[in-house]
Design a protein around this motif. Structure first.
Motif, short mmCIF file in Angstrom:
data_model
loop_
_atom_site.label_atom_id
_atom_site.label_comp_id
_atom_site.label_asym_id
_atom_site.label_seq_id
_atom_site.Cartn_x
_atom_site.Cartn_y
_atom_site.Cartn_z
N MET A 1 16.86 43.05 54.38
CA MET A 1 16.34 42.63 53.10
C MET A 1 17.09 43.37 52.00
SD MET A 1 12.42 42.52 52.05
CE MET A 1 11.90 42.37 50.39
N LYS A 2 17.53 42.66 51.03
CA LYS A 2 18.32 43.23 49.94
C LYS A 2 17.39 43.81 48.88
CE LYS A 2 22.25 43.46 47.60
NZ LYS A 2 23.21 44.43 47.93
N ASP A 3 17.70 45.04 48.46
CA ASP A 3 16.93 45.64 47.37
C ASP A 3 17.34 45.00 46.06
OD1 ASP A 3 15.55 47.36 48.98
OD2 ASP A 3 17.01 48.97 48.81
N GLY A 4 16.38 44.87 45.16
CA GLY A 4 16.67 44.28 43.87
C GLY A 4 17.28 45.32 42.94
N ARG A 5 17.67 44.88 41.78
CA ARG A 5 18.20 45.79 40.76
C ARG A 5 17.67 45.35 39.41
NH1 ARG A 5 22.18 43.34 37.79
NH2 ARG A 5 23.14 41.50 38.71
N LYS A 6 17.81 46.20 38.42
CA LYS A 6 17.35 45.85 37.09
C LYS A 6 18.30 44.83 36.49
CE LYS A 6 14.97 50.11 36.02
NZ LYS A 6 14.78 51.19 35.05
N THR A 7 17.71 43.83 35.86
CA THR A 7 18.51 42.78 35.24
C THR A 7 17.98 42.50 33.84
OG1 THR A 7 17.07 41.08 36.17
CG2 THR A 7 19.06 41.63 37.41
N THR A 8 18.85 41.99 33.01
CA THR A 8 18.44 41.58 31.67
C THR A 8 18.00 40.13 31.71
OG1 THR A 8 20.66 40.83 31.05
CG2 THR A 8 20.13 43.15 30.63
N GLN B 1 20.28 29.54 36.67
CA GLN B 1 21.11 28.35 36.46
C GLN B 1 22.13 28.19 37.57
OE1 GLN B 1 22.60 29.09 32.50
NE2 GLN B 1 20.96 27.91 31.53
N TRP B 2 22.71 29.28 38.02
CA TRP B 2 23.70 29.22 39.11
C TRP B 2 23.05 28.70 40.39
CZ3 TRP B 2 24.64 30.94 43.98
CH2 TRP B 2 25.96 30.85 44.44
N ALA B 3 21.84 29.22 40.69
CA ALA B 3 21.15 28.79 41.91
C ALA B 3 20.80 27.31 41.84
CB ALA B 3 19.90 29.62 42.14
N ILE B 4 20.35 26.85 40.68
CA ILE B 4 20.01 25.42 40.52
C ILE B 4 21.27 24.56 40.65
CG2 ILE B 4 19.19 23.69 38.87
CD1 ILE B 4 17.26 25.91 37.81
N ALA B 5 22.36 25.00 40.05
CA ALA B 5 23.61 24.24 40.10
C ALA B 5 24.19 24.18 41.51
CB ALA B 5 24.64 24.85 39.15
N ASN B 6 23.88 25.18 42.34
CA ASN B 6 24.40 25.23 43.71
C ASN B 6 23.35 24.82 44.73
OD1 ASN B 6 27.22 26.27 43.50
ND2 ASN B 6 26.14 27.85 42.35
N GLU B 7 22.59 23.79 44.39
CA GLU B 7 21.64 23.16 45.31
C GLU B 7 20.61 24.14 45.86
OE1 GLU B 7 24.09 21.34 48.25
OE2 GLU B 7 25.01 19.97 46.81
N MET B 8 20.09 24.98 44.99
CA MET B 8 19.02 25.95 45.35
C MET B 8 19.43 26.88 46.49
SD MET B 8 17.03 25.02 43.11
CE MET B 8 15.39 24.52 42.80
N ASN B 9 20.65 27.33 46.47
CA ASN B 9 21.15 28.22 47.51
C ASN B 9 20.81 29.67 47.10
OD1 ASN B 9 22.47 29.47 49.56
ND2 ASN B 9 24.41 28.36 49.29
N TYR B 10 19.58 30.08 47.45
CA TYR B 10 19.10 31.41 47.07
C TYR B 10 19.87 32.51 47.80
CZ TYR B 10 15.14 28.59 45.47
OH TYR B 10 14.37 27.64 44.86
N THR C 1 23.76 37.35 47.49
CA THR C 1 25.00 38.06 47.79
C THR C 1 25.93 38.10 46.58
OG1 THR C 1 25.95 36.03 48.71
CG2 THR C 1 24.92 37.56 50.26
N ARG C 2 25.96 37.03 45.82
CA ARG C 2 26.86 36.97 44.67
C ARG C 2 26.44 37.91 43.54
NH1 ARG C 2 30.22 32.54 41.99
NH2 ARG C 2 30.23 33.18 39.80
N TYR D 1 16.25 38.09 47.39
CA TYR D 1 15.95 36.67 47.58
C TYR D 1 14.70 36.29 46.80
CZ TYR D 1 15.06 32.27 50.05
OH TYR D 1 14.85 30.95 50.36
N GLY D 2 13.67 37.14 46.88
CA GLY D 2 12.41 36.87 46.20
C GLY D 2 12.57 36.80 44.69
N GLN D 3 13.43 37.66 44.16
CA GLN D 3 13.66 37.63 42.72
C GLN D 3 14.30 36.32 42.31
OE1 GLN D 3 16.00 41.25 42.36
NE2 GLN D 3 14.40 42.15 41.09
N VAL D 4 15.33 35.91 43.03
CA VAL D 4 16.03 34.67 42.70
C VAL D 4 15.07 33.49 42.79
CG1 VAL D 4 17.90 33.10 43.35
CG2 VAL D 4 18.25 35.56 43.47
#
Length: 122
Positions: free
Chosen positions: A1-8, A17-26, A31-32, A37-40
């Protein structure tokens, strides 16, 4: 499980927007962008429902009355505010009572230094 990080907010919008544009590839978004995963998933869901403003970090802030609150929400906020005021006032009264009790303890009691002497009837 990937740890999250602080984001703006801007990063969250970009990731959603990137996830929506790439067919919901969470998984690819995790990785990108180096987030969990839960945050995305949550960001995409919020973005779809409320747009970019839904991704704002509102932790520790009250709801703003922009005319968007329903009557029941306004009543709930008023009840919450009144309960907090009641708790504050109750605590203040309890502290004042305790202070008065301590002040009464500090006042020296006048005691008769002479023992009681019954009067003799003649």
């Amino acid at each position: 499980m990937k740890d999250g990080r602080k984001t703006t907010q801007i990063e969250r919008i970009e990731i959603a927007q990137w996830a929506i544009a790439n067919e919901m590839n969470y998984s690819a978004a995790t990785t990108r962008f180096g987030v969990s995963y839960g945050q995305v998933y949550a960001w995409v869901k919020k973005f779809k429902q409320g747009g970019p403003d839904a991704l704002a970090d509102r932790r520790g802030k009250t709801k703003e009355d922009n005319g968007k609150l329903t009557e029941s929400e306004l009543k709930d906020l008023e009840i919450k505010r009144l309960k907090a005021r009641l708790k504050r006032v109750s605590t203040e009264v309890a502290v004042l009572k305790k202070l008065q009790e301590f002040e009464r303890m500090d006042v020296p009691q006048k005691k008769s230094t002479e023992p009681f002497k019954p009067s003799r009837k003649k």
